[in-house]
Design a protein around this motif. Structure first.
Motif, PDB file in Angstrom:
ATOM      1  N   THR A 136    -106.019 -80.892   6.178  1.00 35.44           N
ATOM      2  CA  THR A 136    -106.127 -79.644   5.426  1.00 35.44           C
ATOM      3  C   THR A 136    -106.695 -79.900   4.028  1.00 35.44           C
ATOM      4  O   THR A 136    -107.609 -79.205   3.567  1.00 35.44           O
ATOM      5  CB  THR A 136    -104.750 -78.968   5.313  1.00 35.44           C
ATOM      6  N   CYS A 137    -106.158 -80.910   3.346  1.00 40.05           N
ATOM      7  CA  CYS A 137    -106.649 -81.245   2.003  1.00 40.05           C
ATOM      8  C   CYS A 137    -108.075 -81.773   2.065  1.00 40.05           C
ATOM      9  O   CYS A 137    -108.899 -81.469   1.186  1.00 40.05           O
ATOM     10  CB  CYS A 137    -105.729 -82.280   1.354  1.00 40.05           C
ATOM     11  N   PHE A 138    -108.375 -82.565   3.093  1.00 38.98           N
ATOM     12  CA  PHE A 138    -109.732 -83.080   3.220  1.00 38.98           C
ATOM     13  C   PHE A 138    -110.727 -81.939   3.384  1.00 38.98           C
ATOM     14  O   PHE A 138    -111.853 -82.001   2.880  1.00 38.98           O
ATOM     15  CB  PHE A 138    -109.834 -84.027   4.420  1.00 38.98           C
ATOM     16  N   ALA A 139    -110.318 -80.884   4.097  1.00 32.73           N
ATOM     17  CA  ALA A 139    -111.211 -79.737   4.293  1.00 32.73           C
ATOM     18  C   ALA A 139    -111.392 -78.951   2.997  1.00 32.73           C
ATOM     19  O   ALA A 139    -112.518 -78.666   2.578  1.00 32.73           O
ATOM     20  CB  ALA A 139    -110.664 -78.832   5.391  1.00 32.73           C
ATOM     21  N   ILE A 140    -110.277 -78.606   2.344  1.00 29.60           N
ATOM     22  CA  ILE A 140    -110.337 -77.737   1.163  1.00 29.60           C
ATOM     23  C   ILE A 140    -110.971 -78.451  -0.027  1.00 29.60           C
ATOM     24  O   ILE A 140    -111.935 -77.968  -0.635  1.00 29.60           O
ATOM     25  CB  ILE A 140    -108.933 -77.228   0.802  1.00 29.60           C
ATOM     26  N   ALA A 154    -101.958 -85.736  -4.551  1.00 24.33           N
ATOM     27  CA  ALA A 154    -102.515 -87.056  -4.254  1.00 24.33           C
ATOM     28  C   ALA A 154    -103.617 -86.967  -3.209  1.00 24.33           C
ATOM     29  O   ALA A 154    -104.673 -87.604  -3.344  1.00 24.33           O
ATOM     30  CB  ALA A 154    -101.405 -87.993  -3.774  1.00 24.33           C
ATOM     31  N   LEU A 155    -103.389 -86.179  -2.174  1.00 24.40           N
ATOM     32  CA  LEU A 155    -104.367 -86.069  -1.093  1.00 24.40           C
ATOM     33  C   LEU A 155    -105.629 -85.343  -1.541  1.00 24.40           C
ATOM     34  O   LEU A 155    -106.711 -85.579  -0.984  1.00 24.40           O
ATOM     35  CB  LEU A 155    -103.740 -85.355   0.102  1.00 24.40           C
ATOM     36  N   ALA A 156    -105.523 -84.490  -2.541  1.00 25.61           N
ATOM     37  CA  ALA A 156    -106.721 -83.870  -3.106  1.00 25.61           C
ATOM     38  C   ALA A 156    -107.642 -84.942  -3.682  1.00 25.61           C
ATOM     39  O   ALA A 156    -108.870 -84.871  -3.548  1.00 25.61           O
ATOM     40  CB  ALA A 156    -106.337 -82.858  -4.187  1.00 25.61           C
ATOM     41  N   GLY A 157    -107.051 -85.955  -4.324  1.00 23.70           N
ATOM     42  CA  GLY A 157    -107.845 -87.072  -4.828  1.00 23.70           C
ATOM     43  C   GLY A 157    -108.504 -87.840  -3.699  1.00 23.70           C
ATOM     44  O   GLY A 157    -109.678 -88.214  -3.789  1.00 23.70           O
ATOM     45  N   LEU A 158    -107.757 -88.068  -2.612  1.00 21.60           N
ATOM     46  CA  LEU A 158    -108.341 -88.753  -1.458  1.00 21.60           C
ATOM     47  C   LEU A 158    -109.534 -87.976  -0.915  1.00 21.60           C
ATOM     48  O   LEU A 158    -110.566 -88.550  -0.548  1.00 21.60           O
ATOM     49  CB  LEU A 158    -107.304 -88.909  -0.343  1.00 21.60           C
ATOM     50  N   ALA A 159    -109.380 -86.659  -0.825  1.00 15.74           N
ATOM     51  CA  ALA A 159    -110.444 -85.820  -0.268  1.00 15.74           C
ATOM     52  C   ALA A 159    -111.720 -85.929  -1.086  1.00 15.74           C
ATOM     53  O   ALA A 159    -112.824 -86.042  -0.542  1.00 15.74           O
ATOM     54  CB  ALA A 159    -109.980 -84.364  -0.201  1.00 15.74           C
ATOM     55  N   MET A 160    -111.592 -85.903  -2.405  1.00 11.90           N
ATOM     56  CA  MET A 160    -112.783 -86.003  -3.252  1.00 11.90           C
ATOM     57  C   MET A 160    -113.436 -87.371  -3.130  1.00 11.90           C
ATOM     58  O   MET A 160    -114.663 -87.494  -3.090  1.00 11.90           O
ATOM     59  CB  MET A 160    -112.416 -85.687  -4.702  1.00 11.90           C
ATOM     60  N   GLY A 161    -112.611 -88.418  -3.041  1.00  6.33           N
ATOM     61  CA  GLY A 161    -113.163 -89.744  -2.839  1.00  6.33           C
ATOM     62  C   GLY A 161    -113.914 -89.861  -1.519  1.00  6.33           C
ATOM     63  O   GLY A 161    -114.976 -90.476  -1.442  1.00  6.33           O
ATOM     64  N   THR A 212    -127.059 -86.081  -0.833  1.00 10.34           N
ATOM     65  CA  THR A 212    -125.966 -86.794  -0.183  1.00 10.34           C
ATOM     66  C   THR A 212    -124.630 -86.125  -0.472  1.00 10.34           C
ATOM     67  O   THR A 212    -123.798 -85.934   0.425  1.00 10.34           O
ATOM     68  CB  THR A 212    -125.929 -88.261  -0.645  1.00 10.34           C
ATOM     69  N   ILE A 213    -124.393 -85.765  -1.747  1.00 12.63           N
ATOM     70  CA  ILE A 213    -123.132 -85.121  -2.119  1.00 12.63           C
ATOM     71  C   ILE A 213    -122.974 -83.793  -1.387  1.00 12.63           C
ATOM     72  O   ILE A 213    -121.910 -83.490  -0.825  1.00 12.63           O
ATOM     73  CB  ILE A 213    -123.059 -84.895  -3.646  1.00 12.63           C
ATOM     74  N   ALA A 214    -124.035 -82.988  -1.387  1.00  8.90           N
ATOM     75  CA  ALA A 214    -123.942 -81.671  -0.751  1.00  8.90           C
ATOM     76  C   ALA A 214    -123.765 -81.793   0.757  1.00  8.90           C
ATOM     77  O   ALA A 214    -122.948 -81.077   1.356  1.00  8.90           O
ATOM     78  CB  ALA A 214    -125.200 -80.855  -1.067  1.00  8.90           C
ATOM     79  N   LEU A 215    -124.504 -82.691   1.391  1.00  9.45           N
ATOM     80  CA  LEU A 215    -124.390 -82.867   2.839  1.00  9.45           C
ATOM     81  C   LEU A 215    -123.016 -83.416   3.208  1.00  9.45           C
ATOM     82  O   LEU A 215    -122.389 -82.957   4.177  1.00  9.45           O
ATOM     83  CB  LEU A 215    -125.483 -83.820   3.325  1.00  9.45           C
ATOM     84  N   SER A 216    -122.513 -84.380   2.430  1.00 13.13           N
ATOM     85  CA  SER A 216    -121.186 -84.939   2.676  1.00 13.13           C
ATOM     86  C   SER A 216    -120.101 -83.893   2.433  1.00 13.13           C
ATOM     87  O   SER A 216    -119.147 -83.775   3.215  1.00 13.13           O
ATOM     88  CB  SER A 216    -120.959 -86.156   1.779  1.00 13.13           C
ATOM     89  N   GLY A 217    -120.236 -83.119   1.348  1.00 14.64           N
ATOM     90  CA  GLY A 217    -119.234 -82.097   1.049  1.00 14.64           C
ATOM     91  C   GLY A 217    -119.164 -81.036   2.128  1.00 14.64           C
ATOM     92  O   GLY A 217    -118.080 -80.663   2.593  1.00 14.64           O
ATOM     93  N   PHE A 218    -120.325 -80.536   2.562  1.00 12.68           N
ATOM     94  CA  PHE A 218    -120.342 -79.510   3.598  1.00 12.68           C
ATOM     95  C   PHE A 218    -119.883 -80.092   4.941  1.00 12.68           C
ATOM     96  O   PHE A 218    -119.054 -79.492   5.630  1.00 12.68           O
ATOM     97  CB  PHE A 218    -121.746 -78.929   3.739  1.00 12.68           C
ATOM     98  N   GLY A 219    -120.414 -81.266   5.281  1.00 15.27           N
ATOM     99  CA  GLY A 219    -120.077 -81.863   6.566  1.00 15.27           C
ATOM    100  C   GLY A 219    -118.607 -82.187   6.694  1.00 15.27           C
ATOM    101  O   GLY A 219    -117.980 -81.899   7.720  1.00 15.27           O
ATOM    102  N   GLN A 220    -118.015 -82.775   5.646  1.00  8.00           N
ATOM    103  CA  GLN A 220    -116.606 -83.138   5.717  1.00  8.00           C
ATOM    104  C   GLN A 220    -115.694 -81.936   5.497  1.00  8.00           C
ATOM    105  O   GLN A 220    -114.653 -81.813   6.154  1.00  8.00           O
ATOM    106  CB  GLN A 220    -116.301 -84.238   4.704  1.00  8.00           C
ATOM    107  N   GLY A 221    -116.071 -81.038   4.580  1.00  9.32           N
ATOM    108  CA  GLY A 221    -115.234 -79.868   4.340  1.00  9.32           C
ATOM    109  C   GLY A 221    -115.125 -78.990   5.569  1.00  9.32           C
ATOM    110  O   GLY A 221    -114.022 -78.682   6.049  1.00  9.32           O
ATOM    111  N   VAL A 222    -116.264 -78.582   6.122  1.00 11.11           N
ATOM    112  CA  VAL A 222    -116.261 -77.757   7.332  1.00 11.11           C
ATOM    113  C   VAL A 222    -115.764 -78.571   8.522  1.00 11.11           C
ATOM    114  O   VAL A 222    -115.023 -78.069   9.373  1.00 11.11           O
ATOM    115  CB  VAL A 222    -117.675 -77.196   7.602  1.00 11.11           C
ATOM    116  N   GLY A 223    -116.167 -79.851   8.582  1.00 11.33           N
ATOM    117  CA  GLY A 223    -115.771 -80.692   9.704  1.00 11.33           C
ATOM    118  C   GLY A 223    -114.272 -80.874   9.810  1.00 11.33           C
ATOM    119  O   GLY A 223    -113.697 -80.768  10.904  1.00 11.33           O
ATOM    120  N   TYR A 224    -113.605 -81.140   8.693  1.00  3.61           N
ATOM    121  CA  TYR A 224    -112.149 -81.311   8.749  1.00  3.61           C
ATOM    122  C   TYR A 224    -111.450 -79.998   9.096  1.00  3.61           C
ATOM    123  O   TYR A 224    -110.392 -79.997   9.733  1.00  3.61           O
ATOM    124  CB  TYR A 224    -111.625 -81.874   7.426  1.00  3.61           C
ATOM    125  N   ALA A 225    -112.014 -78.867   8.670  1.00  3.86           N
ATOM    126  CA  ALA A 225    -111.445 -77.579   9.065  1.00  3.86           C
ATOM    127  C   ALA A 225    -111.523 -77.409  10.584  1.00  3.86           C
ATOM    128  O   ALA A 225    -110.564 -76.957  11.224  1.00  3.86           O
ATOM    129  CB  ALA A 225    -112.184 -76.443   8.362  1.00  3.86           C
TER     130      ALA A 225
END
Length: 417
Positions: free
Chosen positions: A73-77, A125-132, A351-364
């Protein structure tokens, strides 16, 4: 994109300095690997001591269930938030902030006395993991543009080691140190160490624009990526892979137990599946260093997933080790996708935008897998329907993976220079 360019006569050297690439980039390689090691323990250390957490904090079963769903959930958001923060603060500053959030959240949660307070600080804490998670591919692309495959391989390997170490050692550490609280504090020490090289790396955000700058000259937003076939293909690819992996981590032993195997044997088979993922986490991105469009490899991975589910469906107790091996291969696309975030972009912004969209939507999307598997089993009292679903998802993953691998870079899709 080639990842093997180097000065003539010295294939292991960096063009700018003539020195080995790992020496010229020693600071950032150390920073990246320390970041990788710390991107999972704060999440994976919880499961093995969950009974102790519930007893100590008075945590209900419902609250414990919420706690186990927090990582994806945190990885997505927060994965969707990371690109915006990096654009405003700078890539390296944002990772320092992410590590600081990880350290603070991990330490403060060891001091609380209530279940909901523990969940709140775990979320921090997990919010930090998600951004990393989201920003690491961009750091690799920025500092090692000619070694993306190899550095991603090292990153994935160390990330997998961090998962294994946290899962295996937290209970012995808790027993030796007098409880989960001091064990969690000790586990957080490596995140504090990880901050040190990243503090030195802050100079890259202060430097003037150059080949190593982290501030993009062209802005690429998540909304823009969401209008491309590549963006959705890689998000679905990531989501299908992660959803299947999370579901198998949670339910594979139950499937084997339902087929008549002992609890001990079922746990060993899950261990076999996860252990095989460690070398694959290194091998696949390293392979991409020479083969940046690994279509054949992905087809083999997808076929392994399909055959593994088919085996569990038809004869789960006949060759149980074979199905575990096939499913280990079938869920091994994660490091490939990490490398693709960098290889399918020509800039840090891309890279940032593709990773952000791919992981955010992907984890959801990944959240749906374990949930549907449990719901279908509750409704049918059989593993047939869940396995048929995952056979179907393996086909969807194949289509999304092939589409991702064969698309042009995100900048080309958007018509950017």
């Amino acid at each position: 994109m080639s990842t093997s360019a180097s000065p003539a006569g010295n294939p292991a050297a960096t063009p700018a300095t003539g020195r080995p690439w790992w020496r010229s980039g020693a600071l950032m390689l150390t920073a990246i690997l320390l970041l990788a090691y710390n991107l999972r323990p704060a999440a994976t250390e919880i499961g093995p001591v969950m009974p102790d957490l519930q007893a100590d904090l008075g945590m209900s079963a419902g609250a414990a269930g919420l706690l186990t769903s927090l990582p994806p959930t945190c990885f997505a958001i927060f994965g969707l938030v990371a690109p915006t923060m990096a654009a405003r603060l700078g890539l390296h500053r944002t990772i320092v902030l992410a590590l600081a959030m990880l350290v603070v959240g991990s330490l403060v949660r060891t001091t609380v006395d209530g279940g909901w307070s523990f969940i709140a600080w775990s979320t921090f804490a997990l919010a930090g993991l998600a951004m990393g998670n989201v920003l690491a591919p961009s750091v690799i692309r920025t500092h090692f543009p000619e070694r993306i495959g190899l550095v991603t391989a090292l990153y994935s390997l160390v990330l997998s080691i961090g998962v294994s170490v946290a899962s295996a050692l937290v209970v012995p550490m808790a027993n030796a140190m007098g409880g989960w609280r001091p064990a969690f504090v000790a586990m957080t020490a490596t995140a504090v160490v990880a901050l040190v090289p990243w503090l030195f790396a802050l100079r890259f955000d202060r430097s003037r624009p150059s080949a190593t700058t982290t501030r993009p000259t062209t802005s690429i937003s998540l909304r823009t990526v969401g209008r491309t076939r590549l963006g959705w293909a890689i998000a679905i690819f990531f989501g299908m892979q992660s959803g299947q992996a999370y579901a198998l981590f949670g339910w594979l032993p139950s499937i084997y137990i339902g087929a008549g195997l002992s609890q001990e044997a079922s746990g060993w088979l899950l261990g076999l599946m996860t252990a095989l993922g460690v070398p694959l986490a290194f091998l696949w991105p390293a392979y991409m260093g020479r083969n940046p469009r690994p279509l054949t490899l992905q087809l083999v991975i997808s076929a392994s997933a399909f055959l593994g589910y088919l085996g569990l469906l038809v004869a789960p107790a006949t060759l149980p080790w074979l199905w575990a091996v096939l499913l280990a291969l079938g869920t091994s696309s994660f490091p490939l996708i990490l490398a693709m975030f960098a290889m399918l972009a020509r800039s840090s912004a891309g890279t940032i935008a593709l990773s952000g969209f791919g992981q955010g939507v992907g984890y959801a999307l990944a959240l749906i897998g374990p949930l549907l598997m449990g719901v279908l089993y509750d409704v049918t009292h059989s593993w047939t329907a869940p396995l048929l679903l995952f056979l179907t998802l393996s086909v969807v993953m194949t289509i999304a993976g092939v589409t991702t691998i064969t698309r042009p870079t995100i900048e080309d899709e958007l018509g950017l220079p």
